[in-house]
Design an enzyme around this catalytic site. Structure first.
Site, PDB file in Angstrom:
ATOM      1  N   HIS A   1       0.848  -1.190   0.000  1.00  0.00           N
ATOM      2  CA  HIS A   1       0.000   0.000   0.000  1.00  0.00           C
ATOM      3  C   HIS A   1       0.882   1.238   0.000  1.00  0.00           C
ATOM      4  O   HIS A   1       2.074   1.159   0.288  1.00  0.00           O
ATOM      5  CB  HIS A   1      -0.889   0.007   1.256  1.00  0.00           C
ATOM      6  CG  HIS A   1      -0.084   0.063   2.516  1.00  0.00           C
ATOM      7  ND1 HIS A   1       0.406  -1.067   3.151  1.00  0.00           N
ATOM      8  CD2 HIS A   1       0.348   1.120   3.257  1.00  0.00           C
ATOM      9  CE1 HIS A   1       1.104  -0.709   4.208  1.00  0.00           C
ATOM     10  NE2 HIS A   1       1.088   0.611   4.300  1.00  0.00           N
TER      11      HIS A   1
ATOM     12  N   HIS B   1       5.712   5.932  -1.338  1.00  0.00           N
ATOM     13  CA  HIS B   1       6.476   4.685  -1.382  1.00  0.00           C
ATOM     14  C   HIS B   1       5.614   3.511  -0.938  1.00  0.00           C
ATOM     15  O   HIS B   1       4.688   3.664  -0.141  1.00  0.00           O
ATOM     16  CB  HIS B   1       7.733   4.778  -0.515  1.00  0.00           C
ATOM     17  CG  HIS B   1       7.428   4.834   0.942  1.00  0.00           C
ATOM     18  ND1 HIS B   1       6.992   5.976   1.575  1.00  0.00           N
ATOM     19  CD2 HIS B   1       7.468   3.872   1.895  1.00  0.00           C
ATOM     20  CE1 HIS B   1       6.800   5.718   2.852  1.00  0.00           C
ATOM     21  NE2 HIS B   1       7.070   4.445   3.087  1.00  0.00           N
TER      22      HIS B   1
END
Length: 187
Positions: free
Chosen positions: A42, A126
């Site tokens: 995620h 990220h």
């Protein structure tokens, strides 16, 4: 309960990244890294930490408002990077300005709900792939994934996710994530 706000990539993007990461996991030294499970991949927008359950109704109301104030945007998994030799990650490309805006809105929603947030830092999109308990040279891994260009998809949802930490001493145990609530982006 331990919570964070996130954008979850679709199954096709996760599968594509998984195929790209597979050969990287065979590089020398890769067995010493703690690789994250693809089911947990995620883009964290805001880490809330432990949140008192009495704050949840207000938090959910404010997260919903943040989602509705943000239009859906294009995104894709792109390239790789590292944090201090301790975390290897895949980056993002596409609507990064909107992703950052959504991260700021999720952070503000948590603060205004009474969640004590850590010091605000510049958002870096990220998706964590691996971690190390001690600093290691992650250059071969970032080089191997640096040219990765994932498929385009539309980020259309803000998710509030519960994190259950792994049991200490159990080899291979991973954190478990469960979506508590999700809101569509836009009106």
């Amino acid at each position: 309960m331990r919570l964070f706000a996130a954008v979850l990539p679709p199954a096709e993007a996760v599968e594509e990244l998984y195929r790209a990461v597979a050969p990287v996991r065979a590089l020398p030294g890769a067995v010493d890294l703690r690789w994250t499970a693809r089911e947990s991949w995620h883009y964290t927008l805001a880490f809330l930490g432990e949140v008192d359950e009495e704050l949840l109704p207000e938090l959910e109301r404010r997260m919903e408002r943040a989602a509705h104030r943000t239009d859906p945007f294009p995104l894709r998994v792109h390239g790789a990077g590292r944090f201090d030799g301790r975390a290897l990650w895949a980056g993002a490309a596409g609507g990064l300005d909107t992703l950052r805006l959504l991260a700021e809105r999720a952070d503000a929603a948590a603060r205004r709900s009474g969640v004590p947030m850590e010091e605000h830092r510049r958002y870096t999109a990220h998706l964590t792939l691996a971690r190390s308990r001690v600093p290691v040279d992650l250059t071969p891994y970032t080089a191997a994934l640096g040219g990765f260009e994932g498929l385009h998809w539309e980020a259309g949802e803000l998710s509030l996710v519960r994190s259950r930490l792994p049991v200490d001493g159990v080899p291979g145990e991973q954190p478990r994530y469960e979506v508590v609530r999700a809101w569509p982006l836009g009106r």
